[in-house]
Write a protein that holds these residues in place. Sequence first.
Motif, PDB file in Angstrom:
ATOM      1  N   SER A 120     -11.831   0.716  -3.900  1.00  0.00           N
ATOM      2  CA  SER A 120     -12.054  -0.476  -3.073  1.00  0.00           C
ATOM      3  C   SER A 120     -12.861  -0.166  -1.812  1.00  0.00           C
ATOM      4  O   SER A 120     -12.551  -0.638  -0.723  1.00  0.00           O
ATOM      5  N   ILE A 121     -13.924   0.632  -1.994  1.00  0.00           N
ATOM      6  CA  ILE A 121     -14.786   0.971  -0.849  1.00  0.00           C
ATOM      7  C   ILE A 121     -16.241   0.565  -1.092  1.00  0.00           C
ATOM      8  O   ILE A 121     -17.134   0.993  -0.359  1.00  0.00           O
ATOM      9  N   THR A 122     -16.476  -0.270  -2.087  1.00  0.00           N
ATOM     10  CA  THR A 122     -17.839  -0.689  -2.396  1.00  0.00           C
ATOM     11  C   THR A 122     -18.502  -1.359  -1.200  1.00  0.00           C
ATOM     12  O   THR A 122     -19.703  -1.202  -0.988  1.00  0.00           O
ATOM     13  N   ALA A 123     -17.736  -2.055  -0.393  1.00  0.00           N
ATOM     14  CA  ALA A 123     -18.296  -2.723   0.792  1.00  0.00           C
ATOM     15  C   ALA A 123     -18.850  -1.714   1.803  1.00  0.00           C
ATOM     16  O   ALA A 123     -19.694  -2.063   2.630  1.00  0.00           O
ATOM     17  N   LEU A 124     -18.398  -0.467   1.715  1.00  0.00           N
ATOM     18  CA  LEU A 124     -18.867   0.580   2.636  1.00  0.00           C
ATOM     19  C   LEU A 124     -20.053   1.357   2.068  1.00  0.00           C
ATOM     20  O   LEU A 124     -20.540   2.298   2.713  1.00  0.00           O
ATOM     21  N   LEU A 132     -17.955   6.247  10.043  1.00  0.00           N
ATOM     22  CA  LEU A 132     -16.678   5.747   9.551  1.00  0.00           C
ATOM     23  C   LEU A 132     -15.527   6.305  10.383  1.00  0.00           C
ATOM     24  O   LEU A 132     -15.640   7.372  10.987  1.00  0.00           O
ATOM     25  N   SER A 133     -14.410   5.614  10.344  1.00  0.00           N
ATOM     26  CA  SER A 133     -13.210   6.129  10.984  1.00  0.00           C
ATOM     27  C   SER A 133     -12.679   7.295  10.145  1.00  0.00           C
ATOM     28  O   SER A 133     -13.076   7.464   8.989  1.00  0.00           O
ATOM     29  N   GLY A 134     -11.806   8.085  10.714  1.00  0.00           N
ATOM     30  CA  GLY A 134     -11.219   9.208   9.991  1.00  0.00           C
ATOM     31  C   GLY A 134     -10.543   8.769   8.716  1.00  0.00           C
ATOM     32  O   GLY A 134     -10.669   9.417   7.673  1.00  0.00           O
ATOM     33  N   GLY A 135      -9.821   7.648   8.760  1.00  0.00           N
ATOM     34  CA  GLY A 135      -9.130   7.147   7.562  1.00  0.00           C
ATOM     35  C   GLY A 135     -10.110   6.703   6.491  1.00  0.00           C
ATOM     36  O   GLY A 135      -9.884   6.904   5.309  1.00  0.00           O
ATOM     37  N   GLN A 136     -11.220   6.068   6.904  1.00  0.00           N
ATOM     38  CA  GLN A 136     -12.223   5.654   5.931  1.00  0.00           C
ATOM     39  C   GLN A 136     -12.892   6.866   5.293  1.00  0.00           C
ATOM     40  O   GLN A 136     -13.207   6.862   4.115  1.00  0.00           O
ATOM     41  N   GLN A 137     -13.126   7.900   6.088  1.00  0.00           N
ATOM     42  CA  GLN A 137     -13.728   9.121   5.527  1.00  0.00           C
ATOM     43  C   GLN A 137     -12.818   9.709   4.490  1.00  0.00           C
ATOM     44  O   GLN A 137     -13.225  10.194   3.465  1.00  0.00           O
TER      45      GLN A 137
END
Length: 137
Positions: A120-124, A132-137
């Motif tokens: 669920s990261i296609t938007a990124l 990106l934030s640490g959590g997104q990375q």
Amino acid sequence: MIELRHVTKRYGAVEALHDVSFRAPEGQIVGLLGQNGAGKSTLVKGLLGFIKPCGGSVTMGSGLKVNEIGYLPQQTDVQRDFPASVYEVVLSGCLNSLGMRPFYTKDHRERAEAMMDRLSITALKKSCYRELSGGQQ
């Protein structure tokens, strides 16, 4: 699907892994937790065949091949500052399966897209990784 038996790995006089044994059956998700320097990266590199153990054995079952395992190594500060997109970082997980080919295939690109969908990261996808934030990375 993956089994380690009494694996030991040394870097000179430093023993990074000592008598490590475990079995991960097909379909099981395994997490590696430990302090910095505990040998987690060494263990993964050994599973992928990037380094050879000083003792013990690593067995891949069910027809699994090392080049079928995606691997994204830890990043240094310099690499973290590289202006790659999220898509490029996810796609780099296919590097292990390139062999002697210098370019990603259509299958690699489709696998990267599917993995972004699954996570669920296609938007990124077009976002710069370093922003990106640490959590997104």
